[in-house]
Enzyme design. Structure first.
Site, PDB file in Angstrom:
ATOM      1  N   SER A 146       0.749  -1.135  -0.003  1.00  0.00           N
ATOM      2  CA  SER A 146      -0.108  -0.046   0.098  1.00  0.00           C
ATOM      3  C   SER A 146       0.955   1.028   0.077  1.00  0.00           C
ATOM      4  CB  SER A 146      -0.939   0.079   1.193  1.00  0.00           C
ATOM      5  OG  SER A 146      -1.842   0.893   0.990  1.00  0.00           O
ATOM      6  N   ASP A 213     -17.037 -17.206 -11.607  1.00  0.00           N
ATOM      7  CA  ASP A 213     -16.149 -17.927 -10.794  1.00  0.00           C
ATOM      8  C   ASP A 213     -15.898 -18.894 -11.780  1.00  0.00           C
ATOM      9  OD1 ASP A 213     -14.865 -19.599  -9.181  1.00  0.00           O
ATOM     10  OD2 ASP A 213     -16.498 -19.809  -7.675  1.00  0.00           O
ATOM     11  N   ASP A 216     -12.502 -19.751 -15.305  1.00  0.00           N
ATOM     12  CA  ASP A 216     -11.239 -20.399 -15.382  1.00  0.00           C
ATOM     13  C   ASP A 216     -11.553 -21.941 -15.400  1.00  0.00           C
ATOM     14  OD1 ASP A 216     -11.893 -20.878 -12.761  1.00  0.00           O
ATOM     15  OD2 ASP A 216     -10.120 -20.111 -11.760  1.00  0.00           O
ATOM     16  N   VAL A 218     -12.726 -23.640 -12.874  1.00  0.00           N
ATOM     17  CA  VAL A 218     -12.742 -24.283 -11.576  1.00  0.00           C
ATOM     18  C   VAL A 218     -13.606 -23.409 -10.716  1.00  0.00           C
ATOM     19  CG1 VAL A 218     -11.235 -24.718  -9.629  1.00  0.00           C
ATOM     20  CG2 VAL A 218     -10.314 -25.070 -11.948  1.00  0.00           C
ATOM     21  N   ASP A 220     -14.277 -22.265  -7.283  1.00  0.00           N
ATOM     22  CA  ASP A 220     -13.620 -22.209  -5.785  1.00  0.00           C
ATOM     23  C   ASP A 220     -13.975 -21.164  -5.147  1.00  0.00           C
ATOM     24  OD1 ASP A 220     -12.152 -20.633  -7.377  1.00  0.00           O
ATOM     25  OD2 ASP A 220     -10.162 -21.610  -7.329  1.00  0.00           O
ATOM     26  N   ASP A 369      -9.255  -5.645  -4.618  1.00  0.00           N
ATOM     27  CA  ASP A 369      -8.775  -4.666  -3.721  1.00  0.00           C
ATOM     28  C   ASP A 369      -9.710  -3.369  -3.822  1.00  0.00           C
ATOM     29  OD1 ASP A 369      -7.184  -2.448  -2.515  1.00  0.00           O
ATOM     30  OD2 ASP A 369      -5.388  -3.182  -3.303  1.00  0.00           O
ATOM     31  N   HIS A 405      -7.007  -5.988  -0.271  1.00  0.00           N
ATOM     32  CA  HIS A 405      -5.914  -4.995  -0.014  1.00  0.00           C
ATOM     33  C   HIS A 405      -4.928  -5.482   0.744  1.00  0.00           C
ATOM     34  CE1 HIS A 405      -4.012  -1.061  -0.439  1.00  0.00           C
ATOM     35  NE2 HIS A 405      -4.062  -1.002   0.665  1.00  0.00           N
TER      36      HIS A 405
END
Length: 480
Positions: A146, A213, A216, A218, A220, A369, A405
């Site tokens: 940060s 989700d 990709d 998968v 998870d 973030d 973050h």
């Protein structure tokens, strides 16, 4: 070797600082310190149990291990408006000395003039360490996230000889843009005179994660293909969902506010001023309000942004944030960038001196973030790469799916990144991927990998591979 007897004001010389003098130096040997330091406090590292470590704290602030040292120095960065030496940073320093590093940090006197302070931090650390050990540290590293990540980036850009290796995570590179635009969603709520419930925002985040989700391959709970995540909050307006013991209906204002957070601020003509947060970010951490007994509600902007606008831009601690209009936020944004970038901005693309000196840098940024938009770090990295196509020879950036973050309970956290930096600097071991871990919905710990941007981790049914690279790693596995 035990250096305890050398922890004395009479032994440790006052550091010689160009243009300044040290009038007072104090030491006070600490014996057998023990504590558990979590990864939340020791960002860029995994958790560590510090046991019976003795160290010599020198009040500049340098902590020198007397019974575990291995000849390396670690500078530790700050967070928010703190340069360092706040509670979590002090725990990180304990973790560093527990691992044998001479640890150094500073509070910068809580001023905005951080450039000189950051340079002095490293200079003083080496000087004081030499007084105790007789030689300067063999290697010096910087670790921050940060604000600390921004400090690390500035060190690479302005003081490229200071550290052998830098880990600059979730860096607030475009400080003036980030803090000015952080008020955007509060402005939208004020103009609507409507403040969404936390349950509404949490519901939208949950549905965005569910929608994207499996991109990709998968399921998870982590969205890896964030660029392909096309989610429209307005599609859910009027839908009912549970909120505690009740059922709520998603309001149109909640969809407007969430979309504003994802889009970021824009001009009257619709041109983007700055990046919004990723669509799977936790919105309740940046969107809140307070309501009086009479039912009148006002927004509670992120403190960093409100303080920045009042003090740095308006230079008026009593400035009324509720009076800000769309036209005025554009003026505030422009003034923030124009007046403050030269002081605290960290977007210099020329890393040639850092490269030529053989230095190395790693960074990661969570793709959920809510505080520092991940697109800003990507923007910087892409611009550096355009200037120097061989940037990955000395600077590698990793995007962490699902991570908030710096650290969050969910999301892929690269707990080995600092050790990977040390291996790159000292042994030439190029980090072709980073090991990362996350906690699943049932509390099970899983492992995965992060690939250097722009590569992506792809699971082919047997193993996870960085797409487009020859390197492969074992399939992420359950460890709990």
């Amino acid at each position: 070797m035990d250096f305890s007897r050398r922890c004395s004001d009479l032994v440790i010389s006052h550091p010689q600082i160009p243009g300044a003098t040290v009038d007072y130096l104090h030491t006070n040997l600490v014996h057998n310190a023990s504590a558990y330091v979590s990864e939340i406090e020791y960002i860029n590292h995994g958790p560590i149990n510090v046991t019976d470590v003795s160290f010599c704290p020198v009040n500049v602030d340098v902590w020198l291990p007397t019974n575990t040292c291995h000849g390396r120095l670690m500078g530790l960065g700050g967070g928010g408006f703190d340069c360092g030496l706040y509670p979590e940073n002090m725990m990180a320093m304990l973790g560093a000395v527990g691992e044998g590093y001479a640890a150094v940090s500073t509070d910068c006197g809580h001023t905005m003039e951080q450039d000189l302070s950051e340079w002095l931090l490293e200079f003083i650390g080496k000087s004081v360490a030499k007084s105790l050990y007789g030689v300067e540290p063999g290697y010096s590293y910087f670790s921050g996230c940060s604000q600390g990540g921004r400090q690390g980036m500035m060190l690479a850009q302005r003081y490229p000889t200071a550290y052998d290796g830098i880990v600059a995570s979730s860096p607030a590179i475009y400080w003036a843009e980030i803090l000015a635009s952080g008020f955007w969603t509060q402005l939208v709520m004020n103009e609507l005179v409507s403040y969404p419930e936390s349950c509404e925002l949490d519901y939208l985040t949950e549905m965005a994660i569910r929608a994207c989700d499996d991109l990709d391959g998968v399921v998870d709970g982590i969205v890896t293909e964030i660029d392909s995540c096309k989610f429209d909050a307005f599609d859910l307006v009027g839908m009912h969902f549970p909120c505690g013991n009740q059922t709520m209906m998603l309001s149109g204002s909640a969809a407007i506010v969430a979309s504003a957070a994802w889009q970021g601020p824009f001009s009257r003509g619709g041109d983007s001023l700055w990046h919004g947060v990723d669509v799977v970010s936790n919105l309740t951490s940046i969107l809140s309000c307070q309501c009086s007994s009479g039912g009148r509600c006002t927004g509670l902007p992120v403190k960093f942004s409100s303080d920045w606008i009042r003090l740095a831009v308006k230079k008026n601690p009593d400035f009324d944030l509720d009076s800000i209009t769309h036209d005025e936020i554009l003026l505030i944004f422009g003034a923030s960038v124009q007046e403050c970038t030269s002081i605290i901005g960290t977007n210099d693309l020329d890393l040639s001196e850092f490269r030529n000196r053989g230095r190395k840098m790693l960074s990661f940024h969570g793709l959920a973030d809510p505080m520092v938009p991940s697109q800003g770090t990507r923007r910087y990295y892409e611009a550096v790469e355009k200037r120097d196509p061989r940037v990955r020879d000395y600077y590698r950036h990793f995007e962490a799916p699902g991570l908030g973050h710096c650290w969050s309970p969910s999301g892929l956290y690269p707990f080995t990144i600092f050790n990977d930096m040390v291996a790159w600097v000292e042994r030439g071991s190029v980090p072709k991927y980073l090991l990362a871990s996350f906690t699943g919905e049932n509390g099970t710990e899983h492992e995965g990998i992060l690939c250097p941007y722009p590569e992506r981790a792809v699971y082919n049914g047997m193993k996870t591979r960085c797409q487009g690279a020859a390197t492969s790693a074992p399939q992420g596995r359950s460890t709990g």
